[in-house]
Design a protein around this motif. Structure first.
Motif, short mmCIF file in Angstrom:
data_model
loop_
_atom_site.label_atom_id
_atom_site.label_comp_id
_atom_site.label_asym_id
_atom_site.label_seq_id
_atom_site.Cartn_x
_atom_site.Cartn_y
_atom_site.Cartn_z
N UNK A 177 0.79 -1.24 -0.11
CA UNK A 177 -0.12 -0.11 0.10
C UNK A 177 0.83 1.30 0.00
N UNK A 178 1.78 1.36 1.03
CA UNK A 178 2.66 2.34 1.05
C UNK A 178 3.38 2.64 -0.27
N UNK A 179 4.07 1.91 -0.83
CA UNK A 179 4.75 1.91 -1.88
C UNK A 179 4.14 1.93 -3.33
N UNK A 180 2.69 1.92 -3.24
CA UNK A 180 1.50 2.07 -4.31
C UNK A 180 2.00 0.83 -5.46
N UNK A 186 10.33 -5.49 -4.70
CA UNK A 186 9.38 -4.60 -5.56
C UNK A 186 9.94 -4.51 -6.86
N UNK A 187 9.45 -4.78 -8.10
CA UNK A 187 10.32 -4.80 -9.31
C UNK A 187 9.39 -3.92 -10.39
N UNK A 188 10.23 -3.42 -11.28
CA UNK A 188 9.77 -2.63 -12.48
C UNK A 188 9.14 -3.43 -13.39
N UNK A 213 8.70 4.88 -6.68
CA UNK A 213 8.79 4.23 -7.73
C UNK A 213 8.35 4.25 -8.97
N UNK A 214 8.73 3.52 -10.23
CA UNK A 214 8.23 3.78 -11.33
C UNK A 214 6.64 3.21 -11.56
N UNK A 215 5.93 3.58 -12.47
CA UNK A 215 4.60 3.12 -12.76
C UNK A 215 4.69 1.41 -13.09
N UNK A 216 3.75 0.70 -12.64
CA UNK A 216 3.73 -0.65 -13.27
C UNK A 216 4.58 -1.56 -12.61
N UNK A 217 4.77 -1.39 -11.11
CA UNK A 217 5.60 -2.35 -10.47
C UNK A 217 4.88 -3.52 -10.04
#
Length: 210
Positions: free
Chosen positions: A32-35, A87-89, A140-144
């Motif tokens: 949640x926090x890292x969206x 968490x991965x891109x 973080x970049x979108x779509x992780x």
């Protein structure tokens, strides 16, 4: 004060139950926090008297529960050194790793029935730190996406294939792509020491995320 071995009162199981319950909440809160997922799939709950966000998505919840169900025997036997939420891109390269380092003493100094309550208070502080970790991390970049990695002690690694707790949910060796992160920035978040478990939480953050 009474000194016990890990086998007495099956404290390994007690610790594993406690930590896996905590880790389940922690994973949800990190996502949640890292969206990693839209905020709309989360709902506010209470854990250790701390407001947390828990997913309402059945498949995501099942994956997290199954993963931690498989982790539990490793923690119980003190075979899990680290549990990492990676968490991965979009290219499946890690941008952040939330690493929980876990160690348990061979002897347990048990002084009162309030021991587990004390540990829960310490775990409460971890959740509070995760809740505000945005302040010390870059976006973080979108779509992780994410995965959970478990680092085991050498002896346990040789027996991993035998420790398939859930059918069709086997342990597999992590790809180098999921593990390698060039020159990560280390962000310490929280450390706890108690009579039954020691745990440290830190984040490894990729220098260039985009």
């Amino acid at each position: 004060m009474t000194t016990l071995t890990r086998q007495d009162l099956n404290f390994g199981q007690v610790v594993a139950d406690l930590l896996c319950e905590f880790l389940e909440v922690a994973v949800h809160l990190i996502l949640f926090v890292r969206e990693v997922y839209p905020s709309g799939i989360f709902t506010k709950r209470q854990k250790y008297n701390v407001p947390v966000q828990m997913s309402c998505h059945p498949e995501l919840n099942q994956y997290i529960q199954d993963t931690l169900h498989c982790v539990k025997p490793l923690i119980e036997k003190n075979d899990a050194e680290k549990v990492a939420v990676v968490i991965m891109d979009k290219e499946q390269h890690p941008v952040e790793r939330f690493v929980f380092e876990i160690s348990q003493p061979p002897l347990l100094s048990v002084s009162s029935d309030t021991l587990l309550t004390h540990v829960e208070q310490l775990l409460r502080a971890f959740l509070l730190k995760i809740s505000v970790c945005d302040a010390v991390l870059n976006s973080n970049p979108p779509g992780c996406s994410f995965t959970v990695l478990v680092h085991t002690r050498e002896a346990a690694t040789r027996n991993m294939e035998k420790v398939q707790v859930i059918k069709d949910f086997p342990w597999i060796v992590a790809d180098e792509q999921e593990v390698h992160m060039p020159e990560p920035r280390l962000v310490p978040l929280k450390t706890m020491t108690s009579d039954i478990v020691k745990m440290q939480l830190y984040v490894e953050e990729r220098a260039q995320k985009t």
